[in-house]
Design a protein around this motif. Structure first.
Motif, PDB file in Angstrom:
ATOM      1  N   ALA A 128       1.124  -0.953  -0.333  1.00 39.55           N
ATOM      2  CA  ALA A 128      -0.016  -0.011  -0.064  1.00 39.55           C
ATOM      3  C   ALA A 128       0.750   1.263   0.020  1.00 39.55           C
ATOM      4  O   ALA A 128       2.105   0.773   0.154  1.00 39.55           O
ATOM      5  CB  ALA A 128      -0.784   0.295   0.629  1.00 39.55           C
ATOM      6  N   MET A 135       9.443   2.789   2.649  1.00 43.93           N
ATOM      7  CA  MET A 135      10.088   1.653   2.401  1.00 43.93           C
ATOM      8  C   MET A 135      11.302   2.591   1.092  1.00 43.93           C
ATOM      9  O   MET A 135      12.180   1.807   0.750  1.00 43.93           O
ATOM     10  CB  MET A 135       9.906   0.872   1.928  1.00 43.93           C
ATOM     11  N   ALA A 137       9.901   2.337  -1.994  1.00 48.47           N
ATOM     12  CA  ALA A 137       9.941   1.155  -3.077  1.00 48.47           C
ATOM     13  C   ALA A 137      10.135   1.259  -4.709  1.00 48.47           C
ATOM     14  O   ALA A 137       9.893   2.241  -5.075  1.00 48.47           O
ATOM     15  CB  ALA A 137       8.335   0.322  -2.731  1.00 48.47           C
ATOM     16  N   GLY A 138      10.607   0.245  -5.288  1.00 46.21           N
ATOM     17  CA  GLY A 138      11.389   0.545  -6.676  1.00 46.21           C
ATOM     18  C   GLY A 138      10.860  -0.510  -7.186  1.00 46.21           C
ATOM     19  O   GLY A 138      11.255  -1.748  -6.403  1.00 46.21           O
ATOM     20  N   ILE A 186       2.413   7.894   8.391  1.00 45.58           N
ATOM     21  CA  ILE A 186       2.090   8.106   6.896  1.00 45.58           C
ATOM     22  C   ILE A 186       0.146   8.297   6.826  1.00 45.58           C
ATOM     23  O   ILE A 186       0.010   6.954   6.688  1.00 45.58           O
ATOM     24  CB  ILE A 186       2.882   8.111   6.243  1.00 45.58           C
ATOM     25  N   ALA A 223       7.630 -12.535   0.524  1.00 48.29           N
ATOM     26  CA  ALA A 223       7.369 -11.396   1.292  1.00 48.29           C
ATOM     27  C   ALA A 223       8.464 -10.413   0.561  1.00 48.29           C
ATOM     28  O   ALA A 223       9.161  -9.772   0.715  1.00 48.29           O
ATOM     29  CB  ALA A 223       8.495 -10.683   2.708  1.00 48.29           C
ATOM     30  N   PHE A 261      14.503 -15.026  -3.355  1.00 44.45           N
ATOM     31  CA  PHE A 261      13.048 -14.761  -1.962  1.00 44.45           C
ATOM     32  C   PHE A 261      13.422 -15.957  -1.621  1.00 44.45           C
ATOM     33  O   PHE A 261      13.558 -17.103  -1.617  1.00 44.45           O
ATOM     34  CB  PHE A 261      11.998 -15.247  -3.090  1.00 44.45           C
TER      35      PHE A 261
HETATM   36  C1  LIG Z   1       5.787 -10.949  -4.377  1.00 43.83           C
HETATM   37  C2  LIG Z   1       6.604  -9.832  -3.684  1.00 43.83           C
HETATM   38  C3  LIG Z   1       7.263  -8.839  -4.932  1.00 43.83           C
HETATM   39  C4  LIG Z   1       7.719  -7.156  -4.329  1.00 43.83           C
HETATM   40  N1  LIG Z   1       8.475  -7.055  -5.242  1.00 43.83           N
HETATM   41  C5  LIG Z   1       8.855  -5.618  -5.067  1.00 43.83           C
HETATM   42  C6  LIG Z   1       9.411  -4.494  -5.536  1.00 43.83           C
HETATM   43  O1  LIG Z   1       9.421  -4.897  -7.158  1.00 43.83           O
HETATM   44  N2  LIG Z   1       9.803  -3.592  -5.408  1.00 43.83           N
HETATM   45  C7  LIG Z   1       9.697  -3.766  -4.007  1.00 43.83           C
HETATM   46  O2  LIG Z   1      10.071  -1.924  -3.584  1.00 43.83           O
HETATM   47  N3  LIG Z   1       9.375  -4.285  -2.825  1.00 43.83           N
HETATM   48  C8  LIG Z   1       8.463  -4.906  -3.330  1.00 43.83           C
HETATM   49  N4  LIG Z   1       8.341  -5.778  -2.140  1.00 43.83           N
HETATM   50  C9  LIG Z   1       7.994  -5.379  -0.891  1.00 43.83           C
HETATM   51  C10 LIG Z   1       6.792  -4.892  -0.578  1.00 43.83           C
HETATM   52  O3  LIG Z   1       5.770  -5.413  -1.257  1.00 43.83           O
HETATM   53  C11 LIG Z   1       6.976  -3.295  -0.254  1.00 43.83           C
HETATM   54  O4  LIG Z   1       8.130  -3.159   0.497  1.00 43.83           O
HETATM   55  C12 LIG Z   1       6.420  -2.570  -0.083  1.00 43.83           C
HETATM   56  O5  LIG Z   1       6.309  -1.346  -0.518  1.00 43.83           O
HETATM   57  C13 LIG Z   1       5.398  -2.962   1.384  1.00 43.83           C
HETATM   58  O6  LIG Z   1       4.117  -2.383   1.110  1.00 43.83           O
HETATM   59  P1  LIG Z   1       3.271  -2.146   2.318  1.00 43.83           P
HETATM   60  O7  LIG Z   1       1.495  -2.150   2.787  1.00 43.83           O
HETATM   61  O8  LIG Z   1       3.374  -4.324   2.358  1.00 43.83           O
HETATM   62  O9  LIG Z   1       4.007  -2.154   3.901  1.00 43.83           O
HETATM   63  P2  LIG Z   1       3.670  -3.493   5.673  1.00 43.83           P
HETATM   64  O10 LIG Z   1       4.409  -4.749   4.751  1.00 43.83           O
HETATM   65  O11 LIG Z   1       2.569  -3.412   5.818  1.00 43.83           O
HETATM   66  O12 LIG Z   1       4.519  -2.056   6.360  1.00 43.83           O
HETATM   67  C14 LIG Z   1       6.114  -2.228   5.426  1.00 43.83           C
HETATM   68  C15 LIG Z   1       6.833  -1.600   6.556  1.00 43.83           C
HETATM   69  O13 LIG Z   1       5.924  -0.234   6.104  1.00 43.83           O
HETATM   70  C16 LIG Z   1       5.118   0.967   7.386  1.00 43.83           C
HETATM   71  N5  LIG Z   1       4.270   1.181   7.366  1.00 43.83           N
HETATM   72  C17 LIG Z   1       3.584   0.345   6.626  1.00 43.83           C
HETATM   73  N6  LIG Z   1       1.867   1.496   6.649  1.00 43.83           N
HETATM   74  C18 LIG Z   1       2.890   2.724   6.895  1.00 43.83           C
HETATM   75  C19 LIG Z   1       1.899   3.899   7.046  1.00 43.83           C
HETATM   76  N7  LIG Z   1       0.581   4.162   7.097  1.00 43.83           N
HETATM   77  N8  LIG Z   1       2.755   5.247   7.983  1.00 43.83           N
HETATM   78  C20 LIG Z   1       4.140   4.334   8.207  1.00 43.83           C
HETATM   79  N9  LIG Z   1       4.430   3.119   8.779  1.00 43.83           N
HETATM   80  C21 LIG Z   1       4.297   2.092   7.940  1.00 43.83           C
HETATM   81  C22 LIG Z   1       5.073  -0.881   8.221  1.00 43.83           C
HETATM   82  O14 LIG Z   1       5.156  -0.640   9.926  1.00 43.83           O
HETATM   83  C23 LIG Z   1       6.306  -1.698   8.002  1.00 43.83           C
HETATM   84  O15 LIG Z   1       7.445  -1.263   8.868  1.00 43.83           O
HETATM   85  C24 LIG Z   1       7.531  -7.094  -2.821  1.00 43.83           C
HETATM   86  C25 LIG Z   1       6.775  -7.397  -2.449  1.00 43.83           C
HETATM   87  C26 LIG Z   1       6.051  -9.255  -2.404  1.00 43.83           C
HETATM   88  C27 LIG Z   1       5.444  -9.748  -1.890  1.00 43.83           C
END
Ligand SMILES: Cc1cc2nc3c(=O)[nH]c(=O)nc-3n(C[C@H](O)[C@H](O)[C@H](O)COP(=O)(O)OP(=O)(O)OC[C@H]3O[C@@H](n4cnc5c(N)ncnc54)[C@H](O)[C@@H]3O)c2cc1C
Length: 300
Positions: A128, A135, A137-138, A186, A223, A261
């Protein structure tokens, strides 16, 4: 303690579950129960949950889609606060604004449909918006820090809402200012995008999704990449060269499709995963002298 907290949630009509297994809310499908799992449906409700938790002396953990976390088998003693119901998205001109719980893949699709380029990389990242900002994310050359203009966050300690712009996010590889202040929540993110051709945007997104399906074990719970990319090395390549593809501890296995993974091949515990991580780290250190650092976040 919990009795009072539950009463406060009930009074405020906030959705919650008691003793909720975290394996239901994580992409790894692993994790024991948290004491209370709260699902605020508005920012006011979210603030209420924090205020009630503080009043009752309970610790809290904010969760997005749980796609980058590993909860302990014992679960979490405290309140897990889910952002899943905070998922509004709006587009105005070149700006896309999303609440923290909006799916990252969904906002990429919204941008595409509005003819806006810049979020193609987000398509297929299963998190999300809040987790993605946290993170940085990228994927495929793009990252949050390339297009995030503003974020807002709630500080449960002061009760204030803080606005952070551009460089003040102190983004780095898989890090943001929020990682150094995990108590802040956030709330929303504003992305500045550029007008583009819808078909070209779509083609790029489809290409990224196709590459994910080819290279990543999406058919299993995981994950994502377990480790951060160390300077000058590729984790998957090192793990593969060490013959660790398919290496298994209990239900946790190094993916045969992508050696970066770890998958839950069925019934994996958090301990299986951490034991496997320790084994990989030790082997990589021994063979390459590289200290692997985890990207996934451990919660207990
Ligand atoms: C199959 C697969 C593929 C993936 N590919 C990628 C990729 O290509 N690139 C990449 O960067 N990542 C990737 N990821 C990892 C992950 O999807 C990312 O890091 C994603 O951004 C995490 O978001 P989430 O909402 O699931 O966070 P969560 O796992 O729920 O939380 C991650 C961290 O963020 C914090 N957090 C969550 N929401 C908030 C908020 N609102 N305010 C403050 N802190 C918060 C949580 O406390 C925790 O510390 C992948 C994961 C999987 C399973």
């Amino acid at each position: 303690m919990y009795k009072n907290f539950i009463e406060l949630l009930k009074d405020a009509d906030i959705k919650y579950y008691k003793d909720e297994p975290m394996c239901r809310h994580t992409s790894f499908r692993i994790g024991g129960p948290c004491d209370v799992f709260a699902v605020p449906e508005s920012i006011d409700e979210l603030k209420e949950v924090y205020s009630a938790a503080r009043e009752c002396g309970l610790r809290t953990y904010i969760l997005g889609k749980g796609s980058n976390v590993l909860f302990a088998d014992e679960g979490y003693r405290g309140v897990v606060i889910s952002t899943e119901a905070l998922c509004d998205v709006a587009v105005s001109g070149n700006t896309l604004t999303a609440q923290c719980g909006a799916s990252f893949t969904h906002i990429a699709a919204v941008a595409r449909d509005a003819g806006l380029s810049g979020l193609e990389f987000a398509y297929g990242i299963p998190g999300a918006v809040g987790g993605a900002v946290f993170m940085n994310a990228g994927a495929y050359g793009g990252k949050v820090s390339d297009c995030l203009a503003v974020s807002t966050a709630f500080d449960p300690v002061s009760g204030r809402i803080i606005r952070t712009e551009g460089d003040a996010h102190e983004f780095g590889y898989r890090k943001s200012i929020y990682k150094t202040a995990p108590e802040k929540v956030i709330l929303s993110a504003e992305f500045t995008l550029t007008p583009g051709d819808k078909n070209e945007i779509k083609a790029k997104m489809d290409d990224f999704m196709g590459r994910r399906r080819d290279k990543q074990p999406l058919e299993y719970p995981s994950a994502g990449s377990v480790f951060k990319r160390p300077e000058g090395h590729f984790v998957g390549q090192m793990v593969e060269e060490l013959g660790l593809k398919g290496y298994t501890v209990g239900g946790a296995r190094v993916s045969e499709k992508h050696a970066g993974f770890i998958i839950n091949s069925g019934g994996a515990t958090a301990k299986d995963v951490t034991d496997l991580i320790d084994h990989i780290k030790a082997r990589v250190k021994e063979a390459y002298g590289v200290d692997l650092e985890c990207e996934i976040i451990f919660v207990k």
